[in-house]
Motif scaffolding. Sequence first.
Motif, mmCIF file in Angstrom:
data_model
loop_
_atom_site.group_PDB
_atom_site.id
_atom_site.type_symbol
_atom_site.label_atom_id
_atom_site.label_comp_id
_atom_site.label_asym_id
_atom_site.label_seq_id
_atom_site.Cartn_x
_atom_site.Cartn_y
_atom_site.Cartn_z
ATOM 1 N N LEU A 1 52.090 -37.907 -7.017
ATOM 2 C CA LEU A 1 51.340 -39.070 -7.512
ATOM 3 C C LEU A 1 50.746 -39.877 -6.366
ATOM 4 O O LEU A 1 49.652 -40.433 -6.485
ATOM 5 N N PHE A 2 51.451 -39.941 -5.255
ATOM 6 C CA PHE A 2 50.926 -40.684 -4.114
ATOM 7 C C PHE A 2 49.800 -39.930 -3.409
ATOM 8 O O PHE A 2 48.894 -40.545 -2.861
ATOM 9 N N VAL A 3 49.855 -38.605 -3.431
ATOM 10 C CA VAL A 3 48.722 -37.839 -2.911
ATOM 11 C C VAL A 3 47.503 -38.102 -3.798
ATOM 12 O O VAL A 3 46.411 -38.395 -3.310
ATOM 13 N N ALA A 4 47.705 -38.018 -5.111
ATOM 14 C CA ALA A 4 46.612 -38.273 -6.053
ATOM 15 C C ALA A 4 46.101 -39.709 -5.936
ATOM 16 O O ALA A 4 44.895 -39.953 -6.061
ATOM 17 N N LEU A 5 46.994 -40.645 -5.680
ATOM 18 C CA LEU A 5 46.587 -42.031 -5.497
ATOM 19 C C LEU A 5 45.607 -42.150 -4.328
ATOM 20 O O LEU A 5 44.628 -42.894 -4.400
ATOM 21 N N GLY A 6 45.860 -41.408 -3.254
ATOM 22 C CA GLY A 6 44.928 -41.403 -2.126
ATOM 23 C C GLY A 6 43.546 -40.943 -2.548
ATOM 24 O O GLY A 6 42.523 -41.507 -2.137
ATOM 25 N N PHE A 7 43.491 -39.925 -3.398
ATOM 26 C CA PHE A 7 42.208 -39.428 -3.896
ATOM 27 C C PHE A 7 41.502 -40.505 -4.727
ATOM 28 O O PHE A 7 40.306 -40.717 -4.595
ATOM 29 N N VAL A 8 42.264 -41.170 -5.576
ATOM 30 C CA VAL A 8 41.697 -42.207 -6.446
ATOM 31 C C VAL A 8 41.217 -43.399 -5.622
ATOM 32 O O VAL A 8 40.140 -43.950 -5.883
ATOM 33 N N ILE A 9 41.981 -43.795 -4.632
ATOM 34 C CA ILE A 9 41.565 -44.915 -3.777
ATOM 35 C C ILE A 9 40.226 -44.605 -3.131
ATOM 36 O O ILE A 9 39.315 -45.442 -3.127
ATOM 37 N N TYR A 10 40.086 -43.398 -2.608
ATOM 38 C CA TYR A 10 38.807 -43.021 -1.996
ATOM 39 C C TYR A 10 37.682 -43.096 -3.033
ATOM 40 O O TYR A 10 36.611 -43.638 -2.761
ATOM 41 N N GLY A 11 37.932 -42.559 -4.213
ATOM 42 C CA GLY A 11 36.912 -42.575 -5.262
ATOM 43 C C GLY A 11 36.522 -43.983 -5.687
ATOM 44 O O GLY A 11 35.348 -44.256 -5.937
ATOM 45 N N LEU A 12 37.489 -44.886 -5.734
ATOM 46 C CA LEU A 12 37.194 -46.263 -6.130
ATOM 47 C C LEU A 12 36.418 -47.018 -5.051
ATOM 48 O O LEU A 12 35.534 -47.820 -5.362
ATOM 49 N N PHE A 13 36.760 -46.787 -3.798
ATOM 50 C CA PHE A 13 36.076 -47.478 -2.709
ATOM 51 C C PHE A 13 34.695 -46.880 -2.441
ATOM 52 O O PHE A 13 33.779 -47.607 -2.076
ATOM 53 N N TYR A 14 34.580 -45.588 -2.568
ATOM 54 C CA TYR A 14 33.307 -44.921 -2.290
ATOM 55 C C TYR A 14 32.734 -44.403 -3.599
ATOM 56 O O TYR A 14 32.075 -45.129 -4.309
ATOM 57 N N ASP A 15 32.982 -43.160 -3.891
ATOM 58 C CA ASP A 15 32.602 -42.606 -5.186
ATOM 59 C C ASP A 15 33.361 -41.309 -5.414
ATOM 60 O O ASP A 15 33.918 -40.737 -4.503
ATOM 61 N N PHE A 16 33.357 -40.902 -6.655
ATOM 62 C CA PHE A 16 34.079 -39.690 -7.019
ATOM 63 C C PHE A 16 33.202 -38.444 -6.907
ATOM 64 O O PHE A 16 33.663 -37.347 -7.140
ATOM 65 N N SER A 17 31.935 -38.623 -6.547
ATOM 66 C CA SER A 17 31.026 -37.481 -6.485
ATOM 67 C C SER A 17 31.365 -36.523 -5.341
ATOM 68 O O SER A 17 30.884 -35.388 -5.329
ATOM 69 N N SER A 18 32.174 -36.947 -4.397
ATOM 70 C CA SER A 18 32.608 -36.053 -3.317
ATOM 71 C C SER A 18 33.540 -34.962 -3.834
ATOM 72 O O SER A 18 33.762 -33.959 -3.164
ATOM 73 N N TYR A 19 34.086 -35.182 -5.015
ATOM 74 C CA TYR A 19 35.029 -34.240 -5.602
ATOM 75 C C TYR A 19 34.298 -33.339 -6.591
ATOM 76 O O TYR A 19 33.915 -33.768 -7.663
ATOM 77 N N SER A 20 34.151 -32.087 -6.231
ATOM 78 C CA SER A 20 33.517 -31.124 -7.130
ATOM 79 C C SER A 20 34.548 -30.616 -8.139
ATOM 80 O O SER A 20 35.747 -30.884 -8.016
ATOM 81 N N TRP A 21 34.081 -29.853 -9.092
ATOM 82 C CA TRP A 21 35.008 -29.248 -10.047
ATOM 83 C C TRP A 21 35.951 -28.297 -9.313
ATOM 84 O O TRP A 21 37.115 -28.197 -9.670
ATOM 85 N N LEU A 22 35.456 -27.627 -8.272
ATOM 86 C CA LEU A 22 36.292 -26.730 -7.483
ATOM 87 C C LEU A 22 37.419 -27.507 -6.782
ATOM 88 O O LEU A 22 38.555 -27.039 -6.701
ATOM 89 N N PHE A 23 37.092 -28.703 -6.288
ATOM 90 C CA PHE A 23 38.105 -29.563 -5.662
ATOM 91 C C PHE A 23 39.254 -29.807 -6.635
ATOM 92 O O PHE A 23 40.417 -29.655 -6.279
#
Length: 161
Positions: free
Chosen positions: A29-51
Amino acid sequence: MAILCWALIIISFVVSFVGLVYPIIPSVLFVALGFVIYGLFYDFSSYSWLFWVIQGLLVVALFLADYIANIIGVKKFGGTKAGVWGSTVGLLVGPFVIPGFGIILGPFIGAIVGELIVHRTTISNAIKIGVGSVIGFFSGAISKGFIQLLMIAYFLYAVLK
């Protein structure tokens, strides 16, 4: 703002590694939280479906590594489901009951107690099973740490490319 974002992401990832030795902390959950924090501060478009597919597979691998390492550790030393359950309970309770040493003694004592109560095995056999549970815990933690590093490395590749 970027410094705050990356500080929060790093803290999140560090806490995920603390969860390797304190299983009450849900590492994934804390690894995923890091992903979410990045998406909230920047955007989630860096994450492809493959990601998301790769990260999802790595999450499954995390859970399997933990489960399989514990079972192999206990069963390789002659334990049964009682030893696995005792080890798991000891792993969760041990760090709180015996601060500092509970992470090692918890699964050890839990596996011993589980085998003694349920199967009335000999004390020497129960101790051997307890050793197996500790070996299983540490091998699982090493495996999970490696998988978490892969998750974080792929995250960094996805957002910094």
